[in-house]
Design a protein around this motif. Structure first.
Motif, mmCIF file in Angstrom:
data_model
loop_
_atom_site.group_PDB
_atom_site.id
_atom_site.type_symbol
_atom_site.label_atom_id
_atom_site.label_comp_id
_atom_site.label_asym_id
_atom_site.label_seq_id
_atom_site.Cartn_x
_atom_site.Cartn_y
_atom_site.Cartn_z
ATOM 1 N N ASP A 25 9.116 48.279 36.333
ATOM 2 C CA ASP A 25 10.267 47.460 36.705
ATOM 3 C C ASP A 25 10.334 47.271 38.214
ATOM 4 O O ASP A 25 9.843 48.100 38.987
ATOM 5 C CB ASP A 25 11.561 48.112 36.227
ATOM 6 C CG ASP A 25 11.640 48.202 34.711
ATOM 7 O OD1 ASP A 25 11.053 47.328 34.049
ATOM 8 O OD2 ASP A 25 12.282 49.144 34.202
ATOM 9 N N GLY A 27 13.319 45.822 41.335
ATOM 10 C CA GLY A 27 14.729 45.550 41.535
ATOM 11 C C GLY A 27 15.003 44.094 41.860
ATOM 12 O O GLY A 27 14.088 43.287 42.050
ATOM 13 N N ARG A 106 14.796 56.066 33.295
ATOM 14 C CA ARG A 106 16.084 55.454 33.603
ATOM 15 C C ARG A 106 17.124 55.882 32.557
ATOM 16 O O ARG A 106 16.882 55.769 31.355
ATOM 17 C CB ARG A 106 15.947 53.935 33.618
ATOM 18 C CG ARG A 106 17.211 53.199 34.016
ATOM 19 C CD ARG A 106 16.943 51.714 34.178
ATOM 20 N NE ARG A 106 16.071 51.461 35.327
ATOM 21 C CZ ARG A 106 15.677 50.244 35.701
ATOM 22 N NH1 ARG A 106 16.050 49.187 34.999
ATOM 23 N NH2 ARG A 106 14.897 50.104 36.747
ATOM 24 N N SER A 108 20.748 55.705 30.338
ATOM 25 C CA SER A 108 21.337 54.585 29.602
ATOM 26 C C SER A 108 22.845 54.748 29.474
ATOM 27 O O SER A 108 23.349 55.844 29.192
ATOM 28 C CB SER A 108 20.724 54.496 28.201
ATOM 29 O OG SER A 108 21.411 53.532 27.417
ATOM 30 N N SER A 207 20.551 51.983 36.893
ATOM 31 C CA SER A 207 19.187 51.617 37.292
ATOM 32 C C SER A 207 18.768 52.306 38.582
ATOM 33 O O SER A 207 17.587 52.289 38.946
ATOM 34 C CB SER A 207 19.063 50.096 37.441
ATOM 35 O OG SER A 207 19.878 49.628 38.488
#
Length: 336
Positions: A25, A27, A106, A108, A207
């Motif tokens: 991922d 940002g 990450r 949740s 995140s």
């Protein structure tokens, strides 16, 4: 081509072996890539918001100060280049930095244990940042000085934006509601200056955290640290807990407060101000994305989604302000 772009930065570091980019991922504000070299992992962050070395140096000074503290969470560790500096630069002036990778995944918002643990982590972060000593106050204004940054985004300017983008026209009423709230809140923001202030992260969310199992073990992305009202640290997180469904929103906010209060308590004045801080955060987000659209960093559909989200959260917070204050008082103020 992509690897060559990042090689400009990575080759400035001595990683002790061949390196490769691991897919993952990235940002919204910056470009990030995981780098693998030998048996070690790093995170490369390319700064796309600015080209100000002083801003990154401050971030690194804060991170280095945090490393000296005994704290229950991990924070990023900047890697030094061959010359001992921690900022890499491309020929066009774009800045980047390399950080030691923090193992985990990450968290949740759908997992209550993660919400509760993030509450504890935010309290521990506030306690840690309250102990750091950095002389430079940083380039970012406190949230309550929002008009210092966005004062030029008047109603007329926003209406011109609406006229130029059909996607924004579709949410014009919501944008104008937010602008009305902004105008009505200016006097309230002045009172916020009387609340306890310290260094804050300013952008804690799911995140920007790392979990192992049920526990938050790391907090990331300290780019926007500034001296501000310390209770804003909670408001930023609570925004992400205001779900579409009322019952779920209350459950998530209560769970976060339960985790937070195990390590730290707020003053009565801070708990009363939290709804105002939540709305202030949302207004700041909208105006930030208005700026991003004007700088062509996003397309209009991104801003339209942000307007809808921010209006929903501000409206919900306004409707439930007294209930929220009662919840915050009951869970966050120390009982004698």
């Amino acid at each position: 081509m992509t690897e060559a772009r990042f090689a400009v930065y990575i080759d400035q570091f001595q990683l002790g072996g061949e390196w490769s980019i691991v897919p993952g991922d990235s940002g919204m504000n910056n470009t990030t890539r995981m780098i693998r070299a030998g048996n070690r992992s790093y995170v490369l962050r390319e700064y796309n918001n600015h080209r100000d070395k002083g801003t990154v140096l401050l971030e690194h000074e804060l991170l280095q100060a945090l490393q000296k503290l005994d704290k229950p969470f991990q924070s990023p560790v900047p890697v030094a280049k061959r010359n001992g500096e921690t900022i890499a630069e491309s020929p066009d002036g774009t800045l980047a930095a390399l950080y030691v990778f923090i193992e985990g995944s990450r968290p949740s918002v759908t997992i209550q244990a993660h919400i509760r643990s993030l509450g504890r982590a935010v309290a521990d972060l506030m306690l840690a940042l309250g102990r750091v000593s950095v002389s430079y106050s940083g380039p970012y204004y406190p949230y309550y000085e929002i008009e210092q940054i966005y004062g030029g985004l008047t109603t007329d300017v926003l209406k011109s934006l609406v006229a130029a983008h059909p996607e924004i026209k579709a949410v014009e009423d919501q944008l104008m509601e937010l602008q009305k709230l902004r105008e009505q809140s200016r006097n309230e923001w002045e009172h916020l200056k009387q609340l306890p202030r310290q260094w804050i992260h300013g952008d804690v969310n799911f995140s920007n955290a790392v979990a192992i199992g049920d526990e938050i073990v790391g907090l990331l992305d300290f780019e926007f640290c500034t001296v501000d009202v310390r209770a804003m640290e909670l408001a930023v997180v609570i925004v992400d807990l205001i779900a579409d469904e009322d019952q779920l929103a209350w459950e998530q906010i209560s769970c976060f407060c339960e985790g937070f209060s195990g390590s730290l308590h707020l003053t009565e004045q801070e708990t009363m101000a939290l709804p105002a801080l939540i709305k202030l955060r949302m207004l700041d987000v909208v105006l930030h994305f208005v700026t991003r659209l004007s700088e062509r960093l996003d397309d209009a559909s991104v801003l339209a989604r942000m307007i809808e989200q921010c209006n929903r959260i501000c409206s919900w917070t306004g409707r439930h302000e007294r209930e929220l204050q009662q919840l915050f008082h009951n869970s966050l103020v120390r009982r004698l």
